[in-house]
Design a protein around this motif. Structure first.
Motif, short mmCIF file in Angstrom:
data_model
loop_
_atom_site.label_atom_id
_atom_site.label_comp_id
_atom_site.label_asym_id
_atom_site.label_seq_id
_atom_site.Cartn_x
_atom_site.Cartn_y
_atom_site.Cartn_z
N PHE A 220 65.25 21.56 16.55
CA PHE A 220 66.09 22.08 17.62
C PHE A 220 65.34 23.22 18.29
CE2 PHE A 220 69.38 24.29 19.86
CZ PHE A 220 70.39 23.36 20.11
N LEU A 221 65.31 23.22 19.62
CA LEU A 221 64.66 24.28 20.39
C LEU A 221 65.67 24.93 21.32
CD1 LEU A 221 62.46 21.63 20.39
CD2 LEU A 221 61.00 23.52 21.11
N ALA A 222 65.65 26.26 21.38
CA ALA A 222 66.41 27.03 22.35
C ALA A 222 65.44 27.48 23.44
CB ALA A 222 67.08 28.23 21.69
N GLY A 242 62.63 23.60 12.84
CA GLY A 242 62.14 22.28 12.52
C GLY A 242 61.11 21.78 13.52
N ASN A 243 61.06 20.46 13.72
CA ASN A 243 60.04 19.84 14.57
C ASN A 243 60.35 20.00 16.05
OD1 ASN A 243 58.75 18.92 12.26
ND2 ASN A 243 59.74 16.91 12.31
N ASP A 244 59.28 19.96 16.86
CA ASP A 244 59.46 19.90 18.31
C ASP A 244 58.92 18.58 18.86
OD1 ASP A 244 56.77 20.28 18.02
OD2 ASP A 244 56.63 22.00 19.38
N PHE A 245 58.80 17.57 17.99
CA PHE A 245 58.28 16.27 18.39
C PHE A 245 58.92 15.19 17.52
CE2 PHE A 245 55.76 17.55 14.80
CZ PHE A 245 55.53 16.37 14.10
N VAL A 246 58.78 13.94 17.94
CA VAL A 246 59.15 12.80 17.11
C VAL A 246 57.97 11.83 17.08
CG1 VAL A 246 61.64 12.97 17.52
CG2 VAL A 246 60.22 11.59 19.07
#
Length: 438
Positions: A220-222, A242-246
């Protein structure tokens, strides 16, 4: 505004139904051919009018009940049975290619979707409602000021993604945030293996969120996004969890992409398109082709994104150059090349029209997957100078693809044409044209 009742005759290029009233063409979403409907005229000129559907008076036998009440905003073809959707899209592609090229181009194959709902890999939710009572929303088609509330999300993305989004929404409502604070929530979903990341675009930098570790999300990114801009652009990352990619597995390769990178929206059909693209490099029976272990010398992949097309073709060329203008997509293209052991793959971060001319010299195979606007005129000019043996052109817009194809047809012939229903229940589609130098 005024109400009129009329019969609609056909579906035209943008996916709207076309009818005539008092000698004027009327366009409207949500109506099928041979239906009579009561509509409200929302925009009018001398020769045409745009209208909004109010009521179907005489329904078509091809009409089905929509799955969602906001379907006109997200997927206005939900009311059309799926077989008829495919027939209509195939016909529209062929009509638009004829209109733009002056040539009769018949699709060799049209690929229907395996799933007509839940197929998307990206969803972008706006917000509506007051503090503590926010709901997700889509803008009303044709009217940016009005919104449809989405109490359960949208059926074009998976139920698991909607469930995760609603958990995030509950946290935002606990904080009493409002539409004055927030722009959009974007979620990216990988299908195989399943993973998701969310990016919340906020109009203020001083909002403090609790730890956003949400079930169903791997990151999750704010993000701060300038409120003066109408788009959800990244002007600063406030916090992340956590991650900023999939990462998506496609035809045996692993491809990661960031929350703000372009990636195709229908993985099952993208795989079919990639199979068609591979087959187009060396057609069956061609001497020196892939079946006999041969390779072309140089393959250039323009508008390459995170490198999926070029990396899928890397074993068919001595050298692959991937040209992409987005720095983040270029970064992931390089990471994907490393992850897939592609030593003959080079990423060039540049606008295609500004790429050094020498990069194109000696190109055997040119792969193209541009945005809806199609190819820049400088790119077309350069292609017609170097004249690669084959041009493999995947497009989400048959109008601009046909416009570009008209230039290529001066020196090339089309040897393969295929359509793909990447976007079921919407008017959009994907088309592959393969050109061979004459």
């Amino acid at each position: 505004m005024r109400e009129i009742t009329l019969e609609f005759k056909k579906i035209v290029g943008e996916g709207k139904a076309l009818g005539r009233s008092e000698g004027k063409v009327v366009f409207c979403y949500g109506v099928l051919p041979e239906e009579t409907a009561r509509v409200m005229v929302t925009f009018e000129k001398k020769n045409f009018a745009e209208a909004e559907l109010l009521e179907i008076i005489k329904p078509s036998p091809r009409r089905v009940a929509p799955k969602e009440d906001h379907y006109l905003s997200c997927s206005p073809w939900q009311v059309m049975d799926y077989g008829f959707q495919c027939e209509t899209k195939k016909g529209l592609i062929e009509d638009l290619l004829y209109q733009t090229t002056g040539e009769t181009i018949r699709l060799d194959k049209f690929y229907a979707a395996r799933e007509t709902f839940g197929y998307r890999t990206k969803i972008e939710y706006s917000f509506t409602g007051g503090p503590g009572a926010l709901s997700f929303a889509f803008h009303k088609r044709g009217n940016y000021r009005e919104k449809y509330p989405l109490p359960e999300g949208c059926a074009l993305i998976s139920p698991e993604t909607n469930a995760a989004a609603l958990k995030a929404l509950a946290i935002l409502n606990d904080l009493k945030l409002s539409t004055a604070d927030l722009k959009t929530l974007i979620i990216r979903e990988a299908k195989n293996p399943c993973s998701r990341v969310a990016a919340l675009f906020m109009k203020r930098q001083d909002i403090v969120l609790p730890e956003m570790k949400i079930e169903g999300l791997d990151g999750f990114l704010a993000i701060y996004s300038n409120p003066l801009s109408p788009v959800s652009q990244v002007d600063g990352i406030i916090n992340s969890w956590g991650n900023d990619f999939v990462t998506e597995e496609i035809l045996g390769g692993k491809f990661s992409y960031g929350f703000d990178c372009f990636f195709q929206n229908n993985i099952a059909l993208f795989e079919e398109a990639l199979k068609e693209i591979r087959a187009a490099v060396f057609p069956a029976g061609q001497p020196g082709g892939s079946a006999s272990g041969g390779k072309c010398g140089k393959l250039v992949d323009l508008y390459s994104g995170v490198g999926v097309i070029g990396l899928t073709l890397r074993d068919l060329a001595d050298k692959v150059y991937a040209v992409e203008s987005s720095p983040n997509s270029s970064k992931y293209a390089a990471l994907n090349a490393s992850a897939n052991g592609a030593s003959n793959f080079e990423v060039v971060c540049s606008l295609s029209e500004k790429t050094a001319a020498g990069l194109f010299d000696g190109t055997d195979i040119l792969a193209l997957d541009p945005p809806r606007a199609g190819l820049h005129k400088k790119v077309i000019k350069r292609i017609m100078e170097i004249l690669p043996r084959r041009i493999i052109y995947l497009s989400c817009n048959p109008i601009t693809q046909g416009r570009d194809a008209a230039f290529f047809l001066e020196k090339y012939k089309i040897v393969r044409a295929a359509g793909f229903d990447f976007y079921p229940n919407t008017p959009h589609t994907e088309t592959l044209l393969v050109f061979e130098r004459q």
